[in-house]
Scaffold this motif. Sequence first.
Motif, PDB file in Angstrom:
ATOM      1  N   GLN A 177      66.444  12.096 -48.292  1.00 34.04           N
ATOM      2  CA  GLN A 177      67.588  12.652 -47.260  1.00 34.04           C
ATOM      3  C   GLN A 177      66.431  13.678 -46.297  1.00 34.04           C
ATOM      4  N   PRO A 234      73.855  14.443 -49.460  1.00 29.89           N
ATOM      5  CA  PRO A 234      73.688  14.064 -50.692  1.00 29.89           C
ATOM      6  C   PRO A 234      74.989  14.450 -51.585  1.00 29.89           C
ATOM      7  N   ASP A 277      73.346   5.317 -42.172  1.00 27.74           N
ATOM      8  CA  ASP A 277      72.697   4.943 -43.385  1.00 27.74           C
ATOM      9  C   ASP A 277      73.301   3.427 -43.423  1.00 27.74           C
ATOM     10  N   GLU A 300      73.864  10.782 -42.747  1.00 28.11           N
ATOM     11  CA  GLU A 300      73.297   9.736 -43.751  1.00 28.11           C
ATOM     12  C   GLU A 300      73.533  10.135 -45.145  1.00 28.11           C
ATOM     13  N   LEU A 356      72.477  15.759 -43.378  1.00 23.33           N
ATOM     14  CA  LEU A 356      71.860  15.185 -44.569  1.00 23.33           C
ATOM     15  C   LEU A 356      73.204  15.386 -45.637  1.00 23.33           C
TER      16      LEU A 356
END
Length: 296
Positions: free
Chosen positions: A160, A178, A105, A141, A176
Amino acid sequence: MPQAAMTDRIATGQGFIAALDQSGGSTPKALRLYGIEDSAYGSEAEMFDLIHAMRTRIATSPVFTGDKVIGAILFEQTMDRDFAGKPAATYLWEDKGVVPFLKIDKGLEEAASGVQMMKPIPGLDALLDRAVAKGIFGTKERSVILAANAGGIADIVAQQVDLGFQVLAKGLVPILEPEVDIKAPDKAEAEEILLAELLKGVDAIPEGQQVMLKLTIPTKAGLYAPLIAHPRVMRVVALSGGYDRAEACKRLAANPGMIASFSRALTEGLSAGQSDADFNTTLGATIDAIRAASIA
């Protein structure tokens, strides 16, 4: 191809994943915590040389081994550099048995709807191709949830998962991430919403493929058990999120099946001025503590 061996190490290894992926925005703070002040460097290039020296000292330490540290997340510049005369990812796997991942990212958008989405990632296909060529196993990311806003959380998970599909298409395993801000006033509620959205997201992963998840340690212990057990999820790892190491380890140990992927909590107590013996002793104790919390 070591892909099968790497998959086995990540899916079943009794250890944790080191996050050595501080980027341009977080590097100055990481260096200050390591005892290197901003005045010690005069350019971004010098700053990145100093953080690479810190990462090299960690990765080449005799206590940093694949039986306890099963994976390591690298910053793009680290992937392009060497550890001990070998390309970083090659060294980690061949010399240490540590599976290499790449942070892909490019930082966060401004907050909206209670979340910070990922910024666009220009040149992503080319970056992923380079990662494959350099022996990287997977990617990471990050985006951030600031409040229990159902619409924002749905958007962040959709972003995501979409990125995860791009990574899977290259034969890499996406982590992923979050993250739920540990200071969110409604953190527990946000995590309940996130769980529901992530279950929908991983249900959409094709049979035979798997993603990983990097999540804030939940307020409600055991909340993410359904994700840990999900056939499309290879591993659920925890970020330290600003908790100090002792607190992060205590919280992690209350969540069976979740393993650490700590950054700041990993380097806590390390200093550029330490002798190699003191550095290795401190790092070894840290690795043992984080591993113990990961396999509790």
